[in-house]
Design a protein around this motif. Structure first.
Motif, PDB file in Angstrom:
ATOM      1  N   GLU A  89      20.932  37.302  27.975  1.00  0.00           N
ATOM      2  CA  GLU A  89      21.840  36.397  27.754  1.00  0.00           C
ATOM      3  C   GLU A  89      23.315  36.963  27.092  1.00  0.00           C
ATOM      4  O   GLU A  89      24.292  36.661  27.516  1.00  0.00           O
ATOM      5  N   ARG A  90      22.981  37.531  25.976  1.00  0.00           N
ATOM      6  CA  ARG A  90      24.047  38.069  25.503  1.00  0.00           C
ATOM      7  C   ARG A  90      24.853  39.288  26.251  1.00  0.00           C
ATOM      8  O   ARG A  90      26.019  39.286  26.414  1.00  0.00           O
ATOM      9  N   PHE A  91      24.118  39.918  27.149  1.00  0.00           N
ATOM     10  CA  PHE A  91      24.774  41.157  27.889  1.00  0.00           C
ATOM     11  C   PHE A  91      25.542  40.174  28.919  1.00  0.00           C
ATOM     12  O   PHE A  91      26.775  40.870  29.362  1.00  0.00           O
ATOM     13  N   GLU A  92      25.003  39.039  29.582  1.00  0.00           N
ATOM     14  CA  GLU A  92      25.833  38.358  30.578  1.00  0.00           C
ATOM     15  C   GLU A  92      27.132  37.903  29.890  1.00  0.00           C
ATOM     16  O   GLU A  92      27.969  37.822  30.675  1.00  0.00           O
ATOM     17  N   LYS A  93      27.016  37.494  28.831  1.00  0.00           N
ATOM     18  CA  LYS A  93      28.461  36.892  28.198  1.00  0.00           C
ATOM     19  C   LYS A  93      29.286  37.867  28.059  1.00  0.00           C
ATOM     20  O   LYS A  93      30.614  37.661  28.300  1.00  0.00           O
ATOM     21  N   ARG A  94      28.703  39.155  27.770  1.00  0.00           N
ATOM     22  CA  ARG A  94      29.753  40.450  27.599  1.00  0.00           C
ATOM     23  C   ARG A  94      30.348  40.557  28.710  1.00  0.00           C
ATOM     24  O   ARG A  94      31.518  40.865  29.003  1.00  0.00           O
ATOM     25  N   ALA A  95      29.380  40.673  29.928  1.00  0.00           N
ATOM     26  CA  ALA A  95      29.864  41.214  30.870  1.00  0.00           C
ATOM     27  C   ALA A  95      30.882  40.021  31.686  1.00  0.00           C
ATOM     28  O   ALA A  95      31.804  40.333  32.182  1.00  0.00           O
ATOM     29  N   ARG A  96      30.758  38.892  31.530  1.00  0.00           N
ATOM     30  CA  ARG A  96      31.678  37.810  31.916  1.00  0.00           C
ATOM     31  C   ARG A  96      33.150  37.700  31.151  1.00  0.00           C
ATOM     32  O   ARG A  96      33.952  37.658  31.957  1.00  0.00           O
ATOM     33  N   ALA A  97      32.808  38.146  29.970  1.00  0.00           N
ATOM     34  CA  ALA A  97      34.116  38.045  29.150  1.00  0.00           C
ATOM     35  C   ALA A  97      34.901  39.579  29.543  1.00  0.00           C
ATOM     36  O   ALA A  97      36.338  39.580  29.840  1.00  0.00           O
ATOM     37  N   LEU A  98      34.117  40.572  30.071  1.00  0.00           N
ATOM     38  CA  LEU A  98      34.860  41.683  30.775  1.00  0.00           C
ATOM     39  C   LEU A  98      35.520  41.461  31.824  1.00  0.00           C
ATOM     40  O   LEU A  98      36.607  41.666  32.219  1.00  0.00           O
ATOM     41  N   LEU A  99      34.720  40.892  32.772  1.00  0.00           N
ATOM     42  CA  LEU A  99      35.376  40.669  34.069  1.00  0.00           C
ATOM     43  C   LEU A  99      36.552  39.546  34.118  1.00  0.00           C
ATOM     44  O   LEU A  99      37.503  39.800  34.653  1.00  0.00           O
ATOM     45  N   GLU A 100      36.432  38.761  33.172  1.00  0.00           N
ATOM     46  CA  GLU A 100      37.554  37.815  32.742  1.00  0.00           C
ATOM     47  C   GLU A 100      38.842  38.610  32.480  1.00  0.00           C
ATOM     48  O   GLU A 100      39.848  38.135  32.912  1.00  0.00           O
ATOM     49  N   GLU A 101      38.394  39.488  31.508  1.00  0.00           N
ATOM     50  CA  GLU A 101      39.701  40.095  31.076  1.00  0.00           C
ATOM     51  C   GLU A 101      40.136  41.057  32.054  1.00  0.00           C
ATOM     52  O   GLU A 101      41.659  41.369  32.215  1.00  0.00           O
ATOM     53  N   SER A 102      39.342  41.701  33.238  1.00  0.00           N
ATOM     54  CA  SER A 102      39.917  42.344  34.113  1.00  0.00           C
ATOM     55  C   SER A 102      40.976  41.729  35.075  1.00  0.00           C
ATOM     56  O   SER A 102      41.711  42.152  35.654  1.00  0.00           O
ATOM     57  N   VAL A 103      40.354  40.375  35.318  1.00  0.00           N
ATOM     58  CA  VAL A 103      41.202  39.449  35.999  1.00  0.00           C
ATOM     59  C   VAL A 103      42.435  39.048  35.446  1.00  0.00           C
ATOM     60  O   VAL A 103      43.645  39.488  36.043  1.00  0.00           O
ATOM     61  N   ALA A 104      42.499  39.032  34.084  1.00  0.00           N
ATOM     62  CA  ALA A 104      43.738  38.850  33.371  1.00  0.00           C
ATOM     63  C   ALA A 104      44.604  40.060  33.478  1.00  0.00           C
ATOM     64  O   ALA A 104      46.017  39.805  33.187  1.00  0.00           O
ATOM     65  N   ARG A 105      44.131  41.269  33.635  1.00  0.00           N
ATOM     66  CA  ARG A 105      45.041  42.464  33.543  1.00  0.00           C
ATOM     67  C   ARG A 105      45.372  42.996  34.714  1.00  0.00           C
ATOM     68  O   ARG A 105      45.784  44.076  35.053  1.00  0.00           O
ATOM     69  N   ILE A 106      45.217  42.129  36.032  1.00  0.00           N
ATOM     70  CA  ILE A 106      45.404  42.716  37.315  1.00  0.00           C
ATOM     71  C   ILE A 106      47.192  42.682  37.272  1.00  0.00           C
ATOM     72  O   ILE A 106      47.922  41.937  36.704  1.00  0.00           O
ATOM     73  N   ASP A 107      47.666  43.846  37.804  1.00  0.00           N
ATOM     74  CA  ASP A 107      48.993  44.250  37.803  1.00  0.00           C
ATOM     75  C   ASP A 107      49.933  43.390  38.433  1.00  0.00           C
ATOM     76  O   ASP A 107      49.583  42.488  39.634  1.00  0.00           O
ATOM     77  N   ALA A 108      51.009  43.162  38.245  1.00  0.00           N
ATOM     78  CA  ALA A 108      52.063  42.243  38.635  1.00  0.00           C
ATOM     79  C   ALA A 108      52.289  42.616  40.246  1.00  0.00           C
ATOM     80  O   ALA A 108      52.397  41.293  40.943  1.00  0.00           O
ATOM     81  N   ARG A 109      52.117  43.744  40.579  1.00  0.00           N
ATOM     82  CA  ARG A 109      52.451  44.111  42.144  1.00  0.00           C
ATOM     83  C   ARG A 109      51.327  43.295  43.049  1.00  0.00           C
ATOM     84  O   ARG A 109      51.289  42.603  43.779  1.00  0.00           O
ATOM     85  N   THR A 110      50.116  43.395  42.388  1.00  0.00           N
ATOM     86  CA  THR A 110      49.023  42.765  43.098  1.00  0.00           C
ATOM     87  C   THR A 110      49.109  41.069  42.916  1.00  0.00           C
ATOM     88  O   THR A 110      48.907  40.508  44.073  1.00  0.00           O
ATOM     89  N   ARG A 111      49.521  40.650  41.932  1.00  0.00           N
ATOM     90  CA  ARG A 111      49.538  39.358  41.779  1.00  0.00           C
ATOM     91  C   ARG A 111      50.698  38.925  42.639  1.00  0.00           C
ATOM     92  O   ARG A 111      50.430  37.765  43.453  1.00  0.00           O
ATOM     93  N   SER A 112      51.812  39.657  42.950  1.00  0.00           N
ATOM     94  CA  SER A 112      52.807  39.238  43.776  1.00  0.00           C
ATOM     95  C   SER A 112      52.351  39.262  45.278  1.00  0.00           C
ATOM     96  O   SER A 112      52.714  38.307  46.042  1.00  0.00           O
ATOM     97  N   ARG A 113      51.549  40.240  45.539  1.00  0.00           N
ATOM     98  CA  ARG A 113      51.025  40.303  46.971  1.00  0.00           C
ATOM     99  C   ARG A 113      50.060  38.993  47.388  1.00  0.00           C
ATOM    100  O   ARG A 113      50.228  38.464  48.522  1.00  0.00           O
TER     101      ARG A 113
END
Lengths: 209, 132
Positions: free
Chosen positions: B9-33
């Motif tokens: 469960e702890r592992f899943e929470k950390r993985a989820r947080a990491l995935l969410e952070e990676s979404v938040a860090r999607i670059d501007a070019r990709t967001r624009s597309r």
């Protein structure tokens, strides 16, 4: 907040959008706004899911765009609560099509003389390719390493396990919604998800996020 | 819950947080597309809604009606005595087609060595002498 709550709030939030078409019919305008809100809510996560499966940015963008087009073209009239599972089912089909096409292309290219890899046709632009949030360099490096390890482990998972894991943890869908998106029973979703979790934990070991 | 489950469960929470952070860090070019792709999809859907269903098939219905009318005239007119100019009857066109398609007749003419044409000229000459 559940996906249904998110969709319900869409109808109460009038939003002026760039690129909206001037509709005369108010119902159509509401539908278009709801669709826009829905697509905006899934596009980034959908891109990450496609990228995790395809490991190619352009292909992932194409897959998401195709899924958006197909949803708006064929299923816009369906109830809004059905959009999310429909969208992810369409996206998964597109990803599978692309993977099949890619494997066929790889087999064909293996027979041809050396060819140029056309992955990065566009020049690198440090401004547009910069991450959207400011993170300190050490933290960025740490995150990048952890993310690379997780993405690599996710890519190694069987397709159904990866799909169940990402829809549950990235998209935040509940078991019933994931079952609808994957076209299987809730029991199967739980099994796929649990196996994915165990496999990721075992694979990442010390690299665990 | 076993310690193993808690660890998962702890592992899943950390993985989820990491995935969410990676979404938040999607670059501007990709967001624009992605933004462009979304608006393209919505515009396509809007165009589709504004176009009446019958028009989405272009001129196909009109062409179908014209073709059906033309066929009806061709089939109906000869039976009611309204021959088209130059037409000899309902079956003449079919007979002409049979003649043209009949390879045997064509072979006979080819094998005639010009005798038929000599005979035809002689008949024509005889006819003109008789009338004069």
């Amino acid at each position: 907040m559940s996906a249904f709550a998110t969709l319900a709030s869409v109808y109460n939030t009038p939003v002026a959008m760039h690129g909206d078409v001037d509709f005369t019919d108010s119902n159509t305008t509401t539908d278009s706004r709801a669709l826009n809100q829905f697509l905006a809510s899934v596009e980034l996560k959908a891109f990450k899911i496609a990228q995790s499966a395809l490991r190619h940015e352009h292909d992932a963008l194409d897959a998401v765009q195709d899924a958006m087009l197909q949803l708006t073209r064929a299923y816009a009239d369906r109830p809004a609560e059905e959009w999310r599972p429909l969208f992810y089912r369409i996206l998964e089909n597109r990803i599978r099509d692309m993977q099949r096409r890619r494997s066929v292309r790889a087999r064909v290219m293996a027979w041809l003389p050396a060819h140029r890899d056309e992955e990065d046709d566009e020049p690198f632009d440090p401004i547009t390719q910069a991450p959207s949030e400011e993170v300190t360099p050490p933290r960025r490096l740490e995150l990048a390493e952890a993310m690379t390890a997780l993405e690599s482990a996710l890519h190694e998972l069987p397709r159904r396990q990866r799909q169940a894991f990402l829809l549950r943890n990235l998209e935040g869908m509940d078991v019933a919604q994931v079952a609808a998106a994957m076209g299987c029973s809730e029991g199967s979703v739980k099994t796929h998800h649990f196996r994915a979790l165990k496999a990721l934990r075992a694979r990442l070991g010390e690299f665990a996020p | 819950m076993t310690p193993d489950d808690e660890e998962l469960e702890r592992f899943e929470k950390r993985a989820r947080a990491l995935l969410e952070e990676s979404v938040a860090r999607i670059d501007a070019r990709t967001r624009s597309r992605l933004n462009q792709a979304r608006h393209a999809a919505l515009d396509a859907a809007a165009r589709r809604r504004r176009t009446p269903r019958w028009r989405s098939f272009g001129l196909a219905p009109a062409a179908g009606v014209v073709a059906a009318l033309a066929l009806a005239i061709v089939l109906w007119a000869p039976r009611h005595g309204q021959m088209l100019p130059g037409a000899e009857g309902p079956s003449s066109a079919v007979e002409d087609l049979d003649l043209v398609a009949d390879g045997e007749t064509f072979d006979l003419i080819q094998q005639d060595d010009g005798g038929f044409y000599e005979w035809a000229v002689a008949q024509a000459d005889a006819g003109s002498e008789a009338t004069s």
